[in-house]
Design a protein around this motif. Structure first.
Motif, short mmCIF file in Angstrom:
data_model
loop_
_atom_site.label_atom_id
_atom_site.label_comp_id
_atom_site.label_asym_id
_atom_site.label_seq_id
_atom_site.Cartn_x
_atom_site.Cartn_y
_atom_site.Cartn_z
N VAL A 167 5.44 -1.72 13.13
CA VAL A 167 5.49 -1.26 11.20
C VAL A 167 4.00 -1.98 10.75
O VAL A 167 3.56 -2.72 11.58
N ALA A 168 3.52 -1.74 9.56
CA ALA A 168 2.26 -1.91 8.42
C ALA A 168 2.50 -2.37 7.98
O ALA A 168 3.42 -2.37 6.63
N ILE A 169 1.07 -2.73 6.95
CA ILE A 169 0.71 -3.64 6.15
C ILE A 169 -0.55 -2.34 5.04
O ILE A 169 -1.20 -1.97 5.57
N GLY A 170 -0.05 -2.28 3.97
CA GLY A 170 -1.25 -1.63 3.94
C GLY A 170 -1.55 -2.14 1.90
O GLY A 170 -0.86 -3.06 1.68
N THR A 171 -2.32 -1.81 1.08
CA THR A 171 -2.73 -1.68 -0.40
C THR A 171 -2.55 -0.60 -0.67
O THR A 171 -2.82 0.55 -0.56
N GLN A 172 -2.09 -1.01 -2.59
CA GLN A 172 -2.68 0.83 -3.12
C GLN A 172 -2.41 -0.25 -4.20
O GLN A 172 -2.36 -1.05 -5.03
N THR A 173 -3.86 0.45 -5.10
CA THR A 173 -4.26 0.40 -6.24
C THR A 173 -4.07 1.77 -7.56
O THR A 173 -4.62 1.66 -8.46
N ALA A 174 -4.01 3.20 -6.39
CA ALA A 174 -3.94 4.02 -6.99
C ALA A 174 -2.88 4.62 -5.95
O ALA A 174 -1.75 4.69 -6.59
N GLY A 175 -2.97 5.93 -4.46
CA GLY A 175 -1.88 5.97 -4.36
C GLY A 175 -2.31 5.68 -2.61
O GLY A 175 -2.11 7.11 -2.12
N SER A 176 -2.65 4.77 -2.86
CA SER A 176 -3.59 4.30 -1.17
C SER A 176 -2.16 3.89 -0.75
O SER A 176 -2.20 4.18 0.81
N VAL A 177 -1.14 4.03 -0.35
CA VAL A 177 0.87 3.81 0.31
C VAL A 177 1.52 4.99 0.29
O VAL A 177 1.76 5.59 1.54
N ILE A 178 1.50 5.29 -0.71
CA ILE A 178 2.32 5.87 -1.24
C ILE A 178 1.70 8.06 -0.67
O ILE A 178 2.88 8.78 -0.08
N ARG A 179 0.46 7.75 -1.14
CA ARG A 179 -0.23 8.95 -0.21
C ARG A 179 0.00 9.52 1.25
O ARG A 179 0.38 10.66 1.95
N PRO A 180 -0.49 8.66 1.85
CA PRO A 180 -0.25 8.78 3.54
C PRO A 180 0.38 8.66 3.79
O PRO A 180 1.08 9.21 4.65
N ALA A 181 1.57 7.97 3.43
CA ALA A 181 2.80 7.69 3.85
C ALA A 181 3.55 9.54 3.76
O ALA A 181 4.51 9.99 4.91
N SER A 182 3.21 10.01 2.69
CA SER A 182 3.76 11.95 2.25
C SER A 182 2.62 12.50 3.76
O SER A 182 3.41 13.51 4.08
N TYR A 183 1.42 11.90 3.32
CA TYR A 183 0.89 12.82 4.56
C TYR A 183 1.13 12.95 6.10
O TYR A 183 0.86 13.72 7.08
N CYS A 184 1.84 11.58 6.41
CA CYS A 184 2.22 10.97 8.05
C CYS A 184 3.47 11.50 7.76
O CYS A 184 3.48 10.75 9.35
N GLY A 185 4.42 11.37 7.48
CA GLY A 185 5.88 11.34 7.10
C GLY A 185 6.58 10.41 7.48
O GLY A 185 7.45 10.09 8.72
N VAL A 186 6.00 9.62 7.10
CA VAL A 186 6.82 7.50 7.34
C VAL A 186 7.31 7.11 5.70
O VAL A 186 6.59 7.46 4.64
N VAL A 187 8.50 6.06 5.76
CA VAL A 187 8.79 5.75 5.32
C VAL A 187 7.64 4.44 4.42
O VAL A 187 6.97 4.06 5.22
N ALA A 188 7.50 4.38 3.16
CA ALA A 188 6.26 3.45 2.67
C ALA A 188 7.27 3.19 1.03
O ALA A 188 7.34 3.80 0.37
N TYR A 189 7.00 1.80 1.46
CA TYR A 189 7.02 1.08 -0.38
C TYR A 189 5.93 0.57 -1.19
O TYR A 189 5.58 -0.28 -0.19
N LYS A 190 5.82 0.55 -2.42
CA LYS A 190 4.98 -0.43 -3.35
C LYS A 190 5.75 -0.52 -4.06
O LYS A 190 6.81 -0.49 -4.89
N PRO A 191 6.26 -1.85 -3.98
CA PRO A 191 7.18 -3.16 -4.90
C PRO A 191 6.51 -3.33 -6.13
O PRO A 191 5.63 -2.56 -6.44
#
Length: 445
Positions: A167-191
């Motif tokens: 698992v890993a931690i990231g941050t999102q200010t615009a699309g910095s979690v949801i977009r890379p998850a889409s490109y890489c094929g993993v589940v991501a959650y921005k609370p």
């Protein structure tokens, strides 16, 4: 037994359960992931800092605790990647910038400390774009190393997708979690904005910055996000019935979606309906049409001021892309910034009322305009994420779509602010009933 276990193929929950009940050690699991990192890193380049000796030391300390009879560490031995925008007391924290080469904070960020307290092994720091902005990293997409993994949480998404971290931690200010998850094929959650503590995070835009979490399944992202946020764990949804109430939401940015993405999304919606859920259609009111521009106004204005020390004292060490953001931020008037904030506040209230009256649990849409772009010069366009980040609502990317080139695409699921539990329940329902078409077992091999 340890040598035969496929730790890379286990879920985070399975790894922790095995450590807690003595089937294997945290050290064995950590060594397996370190071996994976060693085999892939020349091609993947997901890590900003990786210290195998330190990771093994952490794992052995966990095993000693388990041996003393403390069998209640819910992340025991789970190897975690931490975006290098968070402070770590035992690893360099460089924020993706040469300004901070060799920087060593004295304390951990809150999310890191909470992860450790739950038994996690901090495997290393994952690559981030410069100050989590838009200057690309050297990280490759595990499915096609000639494509971007997205950003700014580039290393976190790529490491999880490639099996280099559980698992890993990231941050999102615009699309910095949801977009890379889409490109890489993993589940991501921005609370929901404010769900996770930001202490120890290098700020970018204070009214937008949100922690995000990557995993390879919904259960792991639910477990990890709650524990590393100091929250009560989400309940397990072993049989998430009845079906959530979905709505396909067309925003003003809908036209940014590529034709292949639209076809994949339509097929996914058909599958959701066939699985027994009602999926209605909804469009946001015209008032919302200016939200993407307002988000950019706030992001540029606040980022420029957050990084004042760096731009005054080290302008020569800042990229041209970041300098361009500063130029825009300095040109934005206080009045325009204030108007953007008011629009966001008004639309947050209106969205909550609208979804409540319509009795909609979760909105659906694309997580990115298309597959990961070819080349490493860009991290892709966050246009389909800006509005949701600005509205402070919880979002997930679920790897349930495939693009025309065979690359993964994410289905974006969005819930009302504060209804994160509802989002998790819907995500579990979708994962349970729809075919998973994200990352293959060994994407980079």
């Amino acid at each position: 037994m340890n040598r035969e276990t496929d730790f890379i193929g286990l879920t985070a929950r399975e790894i922790a359960d095995g450590v807690n009940d003595g089937r294997w050690s945290a050290e064995a699991a950590t060594r397996a992931f370190l071996d994976r990192c060693s085999a892939l890193e020349d091609r993947l380049r997901a890590w900003a800092a990786l210290d195998p000796d330190l990771a093994i030391e952490q794992a052995r300390a966990i095993d000693r605790t388990i041996d003393r009879g403390n069998r209640h560490q819910p992340l025991a031995g789970v190897p975690v990647g931490v975006k290098d925008i968070f402070a770590t007391a035992d690893l360099p924290t460089e924020y993706g910038s040469p300004i901070y080469t060799g920087n060593r904070p004295q304390v951990d960020a809150a999310c890191v400390a909470l992860s450790r307290a739950s038994g996690a092994v901090i495997l290393g720091k994952t690559a981030t774009t410069e100050f989590a902005a838009n200057n690309p990293t050297a990280t490759r997409n595990p499915h096609d190393t000639g494509r971007t993994p997205g950003g700014s949480s580039s290393g976190s998404a790529a490491a999880v997708a490639a099996g280099a971290a559980s698992v890993a931690i990231g941050t999102q200010t615009a699309g910095s979690v949801i977009r890379p998850a889409s490109y890489c094929g993993v589940v991501a959650y921005k609370p929901t904005f404010g769900y996770s503590p930001r202490a120890g995070l290098k700020p970018s835009a204070n009214s937008l910055d949100t922690l995000g979490f990557f995993a390879r399944n919904v259960g792991d992202v639910a477990l990890f996000s709650s524990l590393s946020s100091g929250r009560k764990p989400f309940p397990k949804y072993d049989d998430p019935d009845p079906a959530p109430r979905f709505a396909l939401c067309r925003t003003a940015e809908w036209s940014a979606m590529e034709s292949g993405t639209q076809e994949a999304l339509e097929s996914c919606v058909d599958a959701i309906r066939s699985a027994g859920a009602i999926v209605s259609d909804i469009s946001l009111p015209e008032t919302f049409n200016g939200l993407a521009d307002a988000h950019w106004t706030i992001m540029a204005y606040e980022t420029t001021r957050s990084l004042t020390w760096e731009r005054i004292n080290h302008p020569d060490l800042l990229s041209e892309k970041l300098q361009a953001i500063f130029e825009l931020g300095e040109s934005i008037s206080d009045e325009d910034y204030g108007k953007a904030r008011v629009l966001g506040s008004q639309c947050r209230s209106r969205l909550d009322d609208m979804l409540g009256k319509a009795e909609i649990d979760v909105l659906l849409g694309p997580a990115a305009p298309g597959e990961a772009p070819e080349g490493l010069e860009s991290t892709g366009d966050p246009i389909l994420n800006r509005v949701w980040t600005f509205l402070h609502v919880p979002c997930m990317s679920l790897p349930l779509l495939t693009g025309p080139a065979g690359m993964p695409l994410g289905l974006q699921a969005i819930a009302r602010s504060g209804r994160d539990w509802q989002l998790m329940r819907a995500a579990a329902w979708l994962e349970d009933r729809l075919p998973y078409t994200g990352a293959p077992d060994d994407p980079i091999a």
